[in-house]
Design a protein around this motif. Structure first.
Motif, PDB file in Angstrom:
ATOM      1  N   ALA A  15       0.840  -1.206   0.000  1.00  0.00           N
ATOM      2  CA  ALA A  15       0.000   0.000   0.000  1.00  0.00           C
ATOM      3  C   ALA A  15       0.874   1.255   0.000  1.00  0.00           C
ATOM      4  CB  ALA A  15      -0.938  -0.010   1.205  1.00  0.00           C
ATOM      5  N   GLU A  16       1.925   1.243   0.802  1.00  0.00           N
ATOM      6  CA  GLU A  16       2.828   2.395   0.863  1.00  0.00           C
ATOM      7  C   GLU A  16       3.527   2.605  -0.486  1.00  0.00           C
ATOM      8  OE1 GLU A  16       7.181   3.276   2.744  1.00  0.00           O
ATOM      9  OE2 GLU A  16       5.761   2.205   4.034  1.00  0.00           O
ATOM     10  N   LEU A  17       4.013   1.523  -1.080  1.00  0.00           N
ATOM     11  CA  LEU A  17       4.723   1.627  -2.361  1.00  0.00           C
ATOM     12  C   LEU A  17       3.779   2.052  -3.487  1.00  0.00           C
ATOM     13  CD1 LEU A  17       6.952  -1.536  -1.967  1.00  0.00           C
ATOM     14  CD2 LEU A  17       7.714   0.848  -1.870  1.00  0.00           C
ATOM     15  N   ARG A  18       2.566   1.530  -3.480  1.00  0.00           N
ATOM     16  CA  ARG A  18       1.577   1.910  -4.500  1.00  0.00           C
ATOM     17  C   ARG A  18       1.302   3.413  -4.425  1.00  0.00           C
ATOM     18  NH1 ARG A  18      -1.858  -1.906  -3.404  1.00  0.00           N
ATOM     19  NH2 ARG A  18      -1.097  -3.334  -4.979  1.00  0.00           N
ATOM     20  N   GLU A  19       1.150   3.926  -3.196  1.00  0.00           N
ATOM     21  CA  GLU A  19       0.887   5.354  -3.019  1.00  0.00           C
ATOM     22  C   GLU A  19       2.083   6.182  -3.507  1.00  0.00           C
ATOM     23  OE1 GLU A  19      -0.127   8.605   0.448  1.00  0.00           O
ATOM     24  OE2 GLU A  19      -0.563   6.500   0.824  1.00  0.00           O
ATOM     25  N   ARG A  20       3.288   5.742  -3.170  1.00  0.00           N
ATOM     26  CA  ARG A  20       4.488   6.458  -3.628  1.00  0.00           C
ATOM     27  C   ARG A  20       4.546   6.506  -5.154  1.00  0.00           C
ATOM     28  NH1 ARG A  20       9.866   4.206  -1.168  1.00  0.00           N
ATOM     29  NH2 ARG A  20       8.806   3.549   0.687  1.00  0.00           N
ATOM     30  N   ARG A  21       4.230   5.383  -5.786  1.00  0.00           N
ATOM     31  CA  ARG A  21       4.252   5.335  -7.255  1.00  0.00           C
ATOM     32  C   ARG A  21       3.199   6.256  -7.849  1.00  0.00           C
ATOM     33  NH1 ARG A  21       5.354  -0.886  -9.307  1.00  0.00           N
ATOM     34  NH2 ARG A  21       7.505  -1.003  -8.552  1.00  0.00           N
ATOM     35  N   GLN A  22       2.028   6.285  -7.241  1.00  0.00           N
ATOM     36  CA  GLN A  22       0.958   7.139  -7.764  1.00  0.00           C
ATOM     37  C   GLN A  22       1.296   8.619  -7.632  1.00  0.00           C
ATOM     38  OE1 GLN A  22      -2.214   5.397  -5.452  1.00  0.00           O
ATOM     39  NE2 GLN A  22      -2.878   4.110  -7.150  1.00  0.00           N
ATOM     40  N   ASN A  23       2.182   8.968  -6.711  1.00  0.00           N
ATOM     41  CA  ASN A  23       2.553  10.365  -6.490  1.00  0.00           C
ATOM     42  C   ASN A  23       3.722  10.832  -7.358  1.00  0.00           C
ATOM     43  OD1 ASN A  23       0.530  10.848  -4.610  1.00  0.00           O
ATOM     44  ND2 ASN A  23       1.786  10.141  -2.903  1.00  0.00           N
ATOM     45  N   LEU A  24       4.280   9.961  -8.173  1.00  0.00           N
ATOM     46  CA  LEU A  24       5.364  10.379  -9.066  1.00  0.00           C
ATOM     47  C   LEU A  24       4.829  11.353 -10.106  1.00  0.00           C
ATOM     48  CD1 LEU A  24       7.181   6.980  -9.754  1.00  0.00           C
ATOM     49  CD2 LEU A  24       8.065   8.906  -8.425  1.00  0.00           C
ATOM     50  N   THR A  25       5.599  12.386 -10.398  1.00  0.00           N
ATOM     51  CA  THR A  25       5.191  13.342 -11.430  1.00  0.00           C
ATOM     52  C   THR A  25       5.477  12.757 -12.804  1.00  0.00           C
ATOM     53  OG1 THR A  25       7.343  14.422 -11.571  1.00  0.00           O
ATOM     54  CG2 THR A  25       5.801  15.251  -9.885  1.00  0.00           C
ATOM     55  N   SER A  26       4.891  13.335 -13.829  1.00  0.00           N
ATOM     56  CA  SER A  26       5.152  12.849 -15.192  1.00  0.00           C
ATOM     57  C   SER A  26       6.619  13.044 -15.558  1.00  0.00           C
ATOM     58  CB  SER A  26       4.232  13.527 -16.203  1.00  0.00           C
ATOM     59  OG  SER A  26       4.433  14.918 -16.195  1.00  0.00           O
ATOM     60  N   THR A  27       7.247  14.105 -15.068  1.00  0.00           N
ATOM     61  CA  THR A  27       8.669  14.331 -15.330  1.00  0.00           C
ATOM     62  C   THR A  27       9.516  13.251 -14.668  1.00  0.00           C
ATOM     63  OG1 THR A  27       8.284  16.703 -15.441  1.00  0.00           O
ATOM     64  CG2 THR A  27      10.555  16.011 -15.099  1.00  0.00           C
ATOM     65  N   GLU A  28       9.190  12.890 -13.425  1.00  0.00           N
ATOM     66  CA  GLU A  28       9.912  11.819 -12.723  1.00  0.00           C
ATOM     67  C   GLU A  28       9.719  10.483 -13.444  1.00  0.00           C
ATOM     68  OE1 GLU A  28       9.779  13.278  -8.065  1.00  0.00           O
ATOM     69  OE2 GLU A  28       7.938  12.447  -8.959  1.00  0.00           O
ATOM     70  N   ARG A  29       8.498  10.248 -13.906  1.00  0.00           N
ATOM     71  CA  ARG A  29       8.209   9.004 -14.640  1.00  0.00           C
ATOM     72  C   ARG A  29       8.994   8.917 -15.947  1.00  0.00           C
ATOM     73  NH1 ARG A  29       4.749   5.483 -13.060  1.00  0.00           N
ATOM     74  NH2 ARG A  29       3.508   6.315 -11.399  1.00  0.00           N
ATOM     75  N   GLN A  30       9.030  10.020 -16.688  1.00  0.00           N
ATOM     76  CA  GLN A  30       9.776  10.030 -17.961  1.00  0.00           C
ATOM     77  C   GLN A  30      11.258   9.791 -17.732  1.00  0.00           C
ATOM     78  OE1 GLN A  30       8.664  13.843 -19.569  1.00  0.00           O
ATOM     79  NE2 GLN A  30       6.778  13.061 -20.494  1.00  0.00           N
ATOM     80  N   ALA A  31      11.830  10.425 -16.719  1.00  0.00           N
ATOM     81  CA  ALA A  31      13.249  10.225 -16.410  1.00  0.00           C
ATOM     82  C   ALA A  31      13.497   8.776 -15.993  1.00  0.00           C
ATOM     83  CB  ALA A  31      13.693  11.181 -15.311  1.00  0.00           C
ATOM     84  N   ALA A  32      12.590   8.209 -15.185  1.00  0.00           N
ATOM     85  CA  ALA A  32      12.730   6.818 -14.753  1.00  0.00           C
ATOM     86  C   ALA A  32      12.654   5.871 -15.949  1.00  0.00           C
ATOM     87  CB  ALA A  32      11.647   6.477 -13.724  1.00  0.00           C
ATOM     88  N   THR A  33      11.713   6.126 -16.855  1.00  0.00           N
ATOM     89  CA  THR A  33      11.567   5.274 -18.037  1.00  0.00           C
ATOM     90  C   THR A  33      12.838   5.299 -18.885  1.00  0.00           C
ATOM     91  OG1 THR A  33       9.174   5.542 -18.083  1.00  0.00           O
ATOM     92  CG2 THR A  33      10.228   4.899 -20.158  1.00  0.00           C
ATOM     93  N   ALA A  34      13.402   6.481 -19.077  1.00  0.00           N
ATOM     94  CA  ALA A  34      14.634   6.593 -19.873  1.00  0.00           C
ATOM     95  C   ALA A  34      15.764   5.804 -19.225  1.00  0.00           C
ATOM     96  CB  ALA A  34      15.025   8.062 -20.039  1.00  0.00           C
ATOM     97  N   GLY A  35      15.930   5.929 -17.904  1.00  0.00           N
ATOM     98  CA  GLY A  35      16.998   5.216 -17.209  1.00  0.00           C
ATOM     99  C   GLY A  35      16.791   3.710 -17.211  1.00  0.00           C
ATOM    100  N   ILE A  36      15.568   3.278 -16.955  1.00  0.00           N
ATOM    101  CA  ILE A  36      15.274   1.838 -16.949  1.00  0.00           C
ATOM    102  C   ILE A  36      15.481   1.246 -18.329  1.00  0.00           C
ATOM    103  CG2 ILE A  36      13.336   0.212 -16.787  1.00  0.00           C
ATOM    104  CD1 ILE A  36      12.445   1.910 -14.297  1.00  0.00           C
ATOM    105  N   THR A  37      15.034   1.950 -19.355  1.00  0.00           N
ATOM    106  CA  THR A  37      15.209   1.456 -20.730  1.00  0.00           C
ATOM    107  C   THR A  37      16.690   1.297 -21.046  1.00  0.00           C
ATOM    108  OG1 THR A  37      13.151   2.521 -21.417  1.00  0.00           O
ATOM    109  CG2 THR A  37      14.699   1.904 -23.163  1.00  0.00           C
ATOM    110  N   ARG A  38      17.479   2.307 -20.733  1.00  0.00           N
ATOM    111  CA  ARG A  38      18.929   2.266 -20.986  1.00  0.00           C
ATOM    112  C   ARG A  38      19.570   1.084 -20.246  1.00  0.00           C
ATOM    113  NH1 ARG A  38      19.415   7.151 -20.052  1.00  0.00           N
ATOM    114  NH2 ARG A  38      19.802   7.038 -17.818  1.00  0.00           N
ATOM    115  N   ASN A  39      19.198   0.894 -18.976  1.00  0.00           N
ATOM    116  CA  ASN A  39      19.791  -0.180 -18.185  1.00  0.00           C
ATOM    117  C   ASN A  39      19.331  -1.561 -18.641  1.00  0.00           C
ATOM    118  OD1 ASN A  39      21.397   1.520 -16.656  1.00  0.00           O
ATOM    119  ND2 ASN A  39      19.840   1.814 -15.084  1.00  0.00           N
TER     120      ASN A  39
END
Length: 194
Positions: A15-39
């Motif tokens: 529940a805590e992790l789900r809430e944290r994920r839902q609170n990510l901004t679109s900018t944070e999500r885009q940066a995370a996607t770029a890093g995960i894709t690269r890795n």
């Protein structure tokens, strides 16, 4: 830790992790996607993977679609899971583009079902996770599909969970059926546990 205590701690942590994920901004999500894709690309390349099993993410999970698209574009065979009512996973060769809503509202690829043992022929398995601890113990979202799959494999290729950086934790509650992973991919790094 007894099963009831572990299950209760898992529910609270999820529940805590789900809430944290839902609170990510679109900018944070885009940066995370770029890093995960690269890795993920670096990992698949380092392993010379010619076939991978991956998953299509829900709206709150780290986005694996750009990696799937890269793999398909490179001629890497990509198997994507299709949930079955008996708790097992079928697999299909997906293009990462054509999908439908499967059991429990999960995004699933559309294609010919290859059966549960199709995963035995991949060089890398990429799984979702809510969190992974310092020993490589993975905590999923509670349905047990990937634990059953990994626990039933005779010879398992490297298994990496995809999580956000803050989801690499010191300890996750564990139950008997839980399966560890060999590593984790986050937006900033690739971690190996074995």
């Amino acid at each position: 830790m007894d099963t009831d205590t572990a299950a209760h701690r898992k529910r609270a942590l999820r529940a805590e992790l789900r809430e944290r994920r839902q609170n990510l901004t679109s900018t944070e999500r885009q940066a995370a996607t770029a890093g995960i894709t690269r890795n993920l690309i670096d990992l698949a390349t380092d392993l010379s993977a010619r076939a991978v099993a991956c998953y299509l993410p829900t709206t709150i999970e780290p986005d694996t679609r750009p990696f799937v698209n890269w793999a398909v574009g490179q001629g890497v065979r990509v198997l994507l899971p299709v949930s079955r009512e008996d708790g097992l996973l079928d697999w299909t060769s997906g293009d990462g583009e054509t999908e439908t809503e499967g059991l429990f509202g999960m995004p699933e690829a559309v294609g010919e079902l290859l059966g549960p043992i199709a995963i035995n022929d991949v060089d890398l398995i990429v799984v979702p996770a809510a969190a992974v601890d310092a020993t490589g113990m993975r905590m999923g979202w509670g349905r047990g599909y990937f634990d059953k799959t990994l626990g039933s494999m005779e010879k398992c290729p490297p298994v990496y969970a995809v999580v956000f950086d803050g989801e690499l934790v010191n300890d996750v509650p564990r139950e008997r059926h839980d399966q560890p992973v060999d590593g984790a991919v986050t937006p900033t790094r690739i971690v190996q546990f074995t």
